[in-house]
Design a protein around this motif. Sequence first.
Motif, PDB file in Angstrom:
ATOM      1  N   ALA A  38       0.827  -1.207   0.000  1.00 54.46           N
ATOM      2  CA  ALA A  38       0.000   0.000   0.000  1.00 54.46           C
ATOM      3  C   ALA A  38       0.862   1.258   0.000  1.00 54.46           C
ATOM      4  CB  ALA A  38      -0.929   0.000   1.214  1.00 54.46           C
ATOM      5  N   ALA A  39       1.974   1.219   0.729  1.00 57.08           N
ATOM      6  CA  ALA A  39       2.852   2.390   0.790  1.00 57.08           C
ATOM      7  C   ALA A  39       3.475   2.679  -0.576  1.00 57.08           C
ATOM      8  CB  ALA A  39       3.950   2.159   1.828  1.00 57.08           C
ATOM      9  N   VAL A  40       3.897   1.639  -1.291  1.00 57.70           N
ATOM     10  CA  VAL A  40       4.510   1.832  -2.610  1.00 57.70           C
ATOM     11  C   VAL A  40       3.497   2.397  -3.598  1.00 57.70           C
ATOM     12  CG1 VAL A  40       5.504   0.624  -4.589  1.00 57.70           C
ATOM     13  CG2 VAL A  40       6.273   0.071  -2.286  1.00 57.70           C
ATOM     14  N   ILE A  41       2.299   1.818  -3.622  1.00 57.66           N
ATOM     15  CA  ILE A  41       1.278   2.290  -4.568  1.00 57.66           C
ATOM     16  C   ILE A  41       0.843   3.710  -4.222  1.00 57.66           C
ATOM     17  CG2 ILE A  41      -1.031   1.865  -5.481  1.00 57.66           C
ATOM     18  CD1 ILE A  41      -0.603  -1.100  -4.937  1.00 57.66           C
ATOM     19  N   HIS A  42       0.695   3.993  -2.933  1.00 60.42           N
ATOM     20  CA  HIS A  42       0.272   5.332  -2.509  1.00 60.42           C
ATOM     21  C   HIS A  42       1.328   6.376  -2.866  1.00 60.42           C
ATOM     22  CE1 HIS A  42      -1.704   8.415  -0.096  1.00 60.42           C
ATOM     23  NE2 HIS A  42      -0.545   8.653   0.499  1.00 60.42           N
ATOM     24  N   ALA A  43       2.596   6.040  -2.693  1.00 59.17           N
ATOM     25  CA  ALA A  43       3.668   6.999  -2.967  1.00 59.17           C
ATOM     26  C   ALA A  43       3.759   7.333  -4.452  1.00 59.17           C
ATOM     27  CB  ALA A  43       4.994   6.441  -2.467  1.00 59.17           C
ATOM     28  N   ASP A  44       3.457   6.368  -5.304  1.00 62.60           N
ATOM     29  CA  ASP A  44       3.599   6.562  -6.751  1.00 62.60           C
ATOM     30  C   ASP A  44       2.267   6.736  -7.460  1.00 62.60           C
ATOM     31  OD1 ASP A  44       6.297   6.264  -6.398  1.00 62.60           O
ATOM     32  OD2 ASP A  44       6.304   4.132  -6.891  1.00 62.60           O
ATOM     33  N   ARG A  45       1.198   7.036  -6.715  1.00 60.79           N
ATOM     34  CA  ARG A  45      -0.146   7.033  -7.304  1.00 60.79           C
ATOM     35  C   ARG A  45      -0.314   8.091  -8.390  1.00 60.79           C
ATOM     36  NH1 ARG A  45       0.035   9.806  -2.739  1.00 60.79           N
ATOM     37  NH2 ARG A  45      -1.174  11.740  -2.461  1.00 60.79           N
ATOM     38  N   GLY A  47       1.972   9.044 -10.658  1.00 63.44           N
ATOM     39  CA  GLY A  47       2.714   8.801 -11.887  1.00 63.44           C
ATOM     40  C   GLY A  47       3.362   7.430 -11.902  1.00 63.44           C
ATOM     41  N   LEU A  48       2.570   6.395 -12.002  1.00 60.87           N
ATOM     42  CA  LEU A  48       3.093   5.037 -12.031  1.00 60.87           C
ATOM     43  C   LEU A  48       3.607   4.709 -13.431  1.00 60.87           C
ATOM     44  CD1 LEU A  48       0.489   3.028  -9.922  1.00 60.87           C
ATOM     45  CD2 LEU A  48       2.924   3.209  -9.441  1.00 60.87           C
ATOM     46  N   SER A  49       4.888   4.410 -13.535  1.00 61.66           N
ATOM     47  CA  SER A  49       5.444   3.981 -14.811  1.00 61.66           C
ATOM     48  C   SER A  49       5.056   2.528 -15.069  1.00 61.66           C
ATOM     49  CB  SER A  49       6.971   4.121 -14.792  1.00 61.66           C
ATOM     50  OG  SER A  49       7.526   3.237 -13.824  1.00 61.66           O
ATOM     51  N   ALA A 106      -5.218   1.729 -14.644  1.00 63.39           N
ATOM     52  CA  ALA A 106      -5.480   3.060 -14.090  1.00 63.39           C
ATOM     53  C   ALA A 106      -4.731   4.134 -14.875  1.00 63.39           C
ATOM     54  CB  ALA A 106      -5.075   3.098 -12.617  1.00 63.39           C
ATOM     55  N   TYR A 107      -5.423   5.251 -15.105  1.00 65.21           N
ATOM     56  CA  TYR A 107      -4.830   6.352 -15.864  1.00 65.21           C
ATOM     57  C   TYR A 107      -4.500   7.560 -14.996  1.00 65.21           C
ATOM     58  CZ  TYR A 107      -5.766   4.112 -20.336  1.00 65.21           C
ATOM     59  OH  TYR A 107      -5.755   3.248 -21.396  1.00 65.21           O
ATOM     60  N   ASN A 108      -5.097   7.650 -13.826  1.00 66.72           N
ATOM     61  CA  ASN A 108      -4.880   8.835 -13.007  1.00 66.72           C
ATOM     62  C   ASN A 108      -4.934   8.459 -11.533  1.00 66.72           C
ATOM     63  OD1 ASN A 108      -7.732   8.696 -12.317  1.00 66.72           O
ATOM     64  ND2 ASN A 108      -8.128   9.663 -14.308  1.00 66.72           N
ATOM     65  N   GLN A 109      -4.671   9.455 -10.709  1.00 67.80           N
ATOM     66  CA  GLN A 109      -4.620   9.256  -9.260  1.00 67.80           C
ATOM     67  C   GLN A 109      -5.967   8.807  -8.709  1.00 67.80           C
ATOM     68  OE1 GLN A 109      -3.233  12.716  -7.201  1.00 67.80           O
ATOM     69  NE2 GLN A 109      -3.959  12.027  -5.198  1.00 67.80           N
TER      70      GLN A 109
END
Length: 217
Positions: A38-45, A47-49, A106-109
């Motif tokens: 959850a922390a990784v996804i939240h931090a990069d929400r 602009g996920l490459s 997903a395309y956006n935050q």
Amino acid sequence: MVQISLAWMYAGFWAQRHWQSTRSRPHDRLLLAVVATAAVIHADRRGLSARRRRRCCRQLAQLGDVAEQTLALPGRAGWSARAPLRSEARRIAVVFRSHQAPLAAAYNQQQVEPIVGSLVCALVHLANGDRRALLVSAPESVPARRWLWRAAVRLWPAVVLLVAAAALPTIPPLANQEAMAASLRWTLLVGGVLALVAGQDVTARVGAALDKAMPWK
């Protein structure tokens, strides 16, 4: 976002008090894995490459694997209770794995935040030991065939590598080259064991290191 922040604060407060205790719970491994994912996804929400999405999807798949293992409570239940516990664990695991497709698409935050929110809710339920709450959003049943298929898919690469290692002495080009045959055999054996225990990603990395270290000529 306010609810997510409050959930994070609650989870942090629980973790601080929980780890002060000398006793641990069977699902602590899953809880920590959910926190990390959850922390990784939240931090990069924002602009996920593509690379980070693949990594997060692998983590979500691993959450499913950990959920199946830990929530089945191996070693704690009698024979009559093991089947229902395994069934519940598979149902909860499906929820974690179901986030892979929405995350990849997903395309956006705004489309990523519900995934993080679901993971935080699961985190709170795990912290409270509320197994029933974890099952609310789970499917009613998961066919055992899917679980067996996933196990077969995971085991197949390891089986191929181990069989290849055992069959090396029978291959004519290698029969008279003991040094090369030994190097190949060890590489395949290590790769097979790692594929069985740690998965393909670790196997590929270790295999590349062995390719450089072992004497092939």
